[in-house]
Design an enzyme around this catalytic site. Sequence first.
Site: not given
Lengths: 333, 602
Positions: A190, A271-273, A276
């Site tokens: 991740d 929410l990193r998706g 990024t």
Amino acid sequence: MTPFPFSAIVGQDEMKTAMILTAVDPRIGGVLVFGDRGTGKSTAVRALAALLPPIEAVQGCPVNSATAADCPDWFTPKDSATETRQTPVVDLPLGVSEDRVTGALDIERALTSGEKAFAPGLLARANRGYLYIDEVNLLEDHIVDLLLDVAQSGQNVVERDGLSIRHAAKFVLVGSGNPEEGELRPQLLDRFGLSVEVRSPDDIETRVEVIRRRDAYENNHETFMAEWHPKDAALRAKIVAARQGLMAVKSTSIALYDCAAICLALGADGLRGELTLLRAARALAAFEGATELTRAHIRAVAPMALRHRLRRDPLDEAGSTTRVARQLAEVLP
Amino acid sequence: MALDASSDNDRPGPAPGTPWANAQLALALLAINPQGLGGLWLMARAGPMRDRLLAQLAAFAPQRLHPAMPPDSLAGGMDIAETLLAQAPRWRPGLLAKGGWAVLSSAERTSAATAAMILDQARKSCATGQPTALVALDESATEAEALPSPLAEALGLFADLDGLALADCPEAALPMDKITAAQAILGGVTLAEDALAAIAETCQILGIASPRAALFCMAAARAHAALHGRHVTTAKDLEIAAALALAHRATRQPEAPQDQAPTPPEASLSPPAPPPQADNAQDRAAQDDPAQDTTADAPQPDPATTEMLIASAQAALPHDLLARLQAGRIARQMAKGAAGAGARQASQHRGRPLPPRSGRPGTGQRVDIFATLRQAAPWQKIRRAAVQAAQGTAGPQLLIWPRDIQLKRFQARQERALFFLVDASGSAAVARLAEAKGAIELMLAQAYARRDHVALITFRGTQAELALPPTRALVQAKRRLAGLPGGGATPLAGALDMARACVAQARARGQTPALAVLTDGRGNIALDGSANRQAAQADTTRMAQALRTMRVPALVLDTSMRPRPDVQTLATALGAELVRLPRADAQGLSATLGAALGRDMA
């Protein structure tokens, strides 16, 4: 010998794009390259670093600080004079010990002159550059944890052997490995911004071209480098222009909705998706000279930004690349 | 096809084409171009033949390497003991810093970490213009041993001395004058027109994925041409290069004859493209990438050349080598997946701290500064007086002598390896194979959560098979399991025997093994492969008891339709807990298994 020219790498377009995007916007986070041996993974990292414009660093600074004010407190620069350095690429070898990574007490000075001094490690050298880990999936867990920590915070904190030291460690993490030989923990997956899958070319023409260029590189070095220099220079100019244009790229609310919709549809954790995906799409837009983020940009980078973030049933065998492609076709037609 | 012996009559020494000649030639080529070829993978046990081959290197004082080398002696660094005595820094260069010949003995025992370090040092020596020519002596005796794959990948040439008699190996010496002459012209040697294409196609047909193999083959062809004073490579050069650099990397036979070992069902290997498809691929490549104008006019490989290369590679391939290498490949994956000796080495760096202990510093261990100071403190007064008497000066404030040094120690947590023995025989399959698969999936999910290694041994028909070596790649386990066919007899004894070997290997790697046996316990194939129920039962009990003496935690899952004494007998012999596989109740099953495994493996 100068590294292999980046533009001369045959095929592997997704990997090359991913690496260029991190060069345009390092905040995207690292790149994870999974695939067969001998597919040009390490060649690409070294080539990219050689391609990038050199950095200015304070003379003698072990962490490549840009200005004297940025230097860590345990290093006193002689003056504020700077020197030009290549963008650093630091290899993290398998079996490396923790103190080599973080830095540790300088035993030499401790023993000979009784001084408590800090010997910087690999993380210091990688600051403002690339940290390349071959076989990242075989790296020992405690080293991986340590790297994650530093990559996340951008700071290396050393508390050991009676030392209390910190210094900036902002680098793009590039990991490579072969998933057949072991998997990467989801926590680590991740943290990589982008992930790409590479495979050996399976048609003769490409293979011939690969070895032809490699052969020319090794045996007609000057001619070969001269031949590719213009292309590399053009690419460098494009990356530099993209870095400047990055802030000017407008993200419409439609684009933001698109990002959120595809992440939601895929059930990506956290929410990193989204973040990024947005950063990568903006970097791509800037690289292509666009001033506005479009759905095409998002679609182009979605597989590499999301495929490693899918909530994974460890036993599900449907490839995540196909899952992303399927959802893309549905959600962002 | 054997290599043509007569066409090359200016070569000194033994008859060309024999394994001994190939080994000789490999050394010469490596001497000519160490940078391009990297090294030689020499499959040879200790013996007079190997000694005779290596004796030629004696004049060059080869660097001796062994797998247990501490990292600091490989990489160089500060010599702490010397530094302390001298009161000034003393450095030790890395072993490969000067380049030249290096011989790595027992290469198959090299850990992935040590291999990485050796390769790193070799690369550095190349960069400083003093390339290392590494000869790795592979003394593998069993299938479980093999070179770590990064090392195997980085060594350009391969030779096998196995099965040679001393009489086959006439004494020889490296033709140094020819080698020096060859080095002088090596830079000017060009490849023949269609050589690149022929090499690429040969790689494709032999199932060699890595482009490095092709590069090694080219470098070998060049070196061979230079050895014979040619400025353009000929078919002969290519032929020899293919035998030395490509043959051992082959993962499939061009046309598999019936008596050959079957090629493994590796998904990563694409099938050889028949000519019409190759044309399509070319069209596609041209369309995809119009910038690559070079692809359009690439010379088509001469089919005859390619065929000759393949034949040459095949001829260099001992009959059983392919099978052996396949086994080795699996073993390598085992060793790598387990992080090999890394697990043991790690105990110097992590885990529960143990009391420090005195020792020599710098063997990859960490000095416990405080313990060292504590050790040195009481002696200060005495030492100062001694220094005063000896040197007439007071000396430094703090006198630490090498014998004071205390090293940190840690107790590492061991990794677990869970072996599934799955009965896919007719009797079990009819009843509960699907349910057994389900049960394993549940256990796999638990293993995933705990980061255990899992391995799969399946048995049906006449023998047991290690379907999946210990790995953390659970997707693989799932895939192998899904494709598991059922039917046939029950070679339970053979499976237990294989489990015994696997358990021993896992222990050797520092893992804690555990067994889960899914069977109805009705073994009917004896260890010798005969279908004799009585002998089979006796063998099964014997093997189970042997496992029991190894004190492996085990669990037997009864997959039979109704309870039988067979399974109970097996469980008792194994000293294992017996769990009846409850019918079609995933929740209950999960709880049962969780409890049983948790207890067993705690």
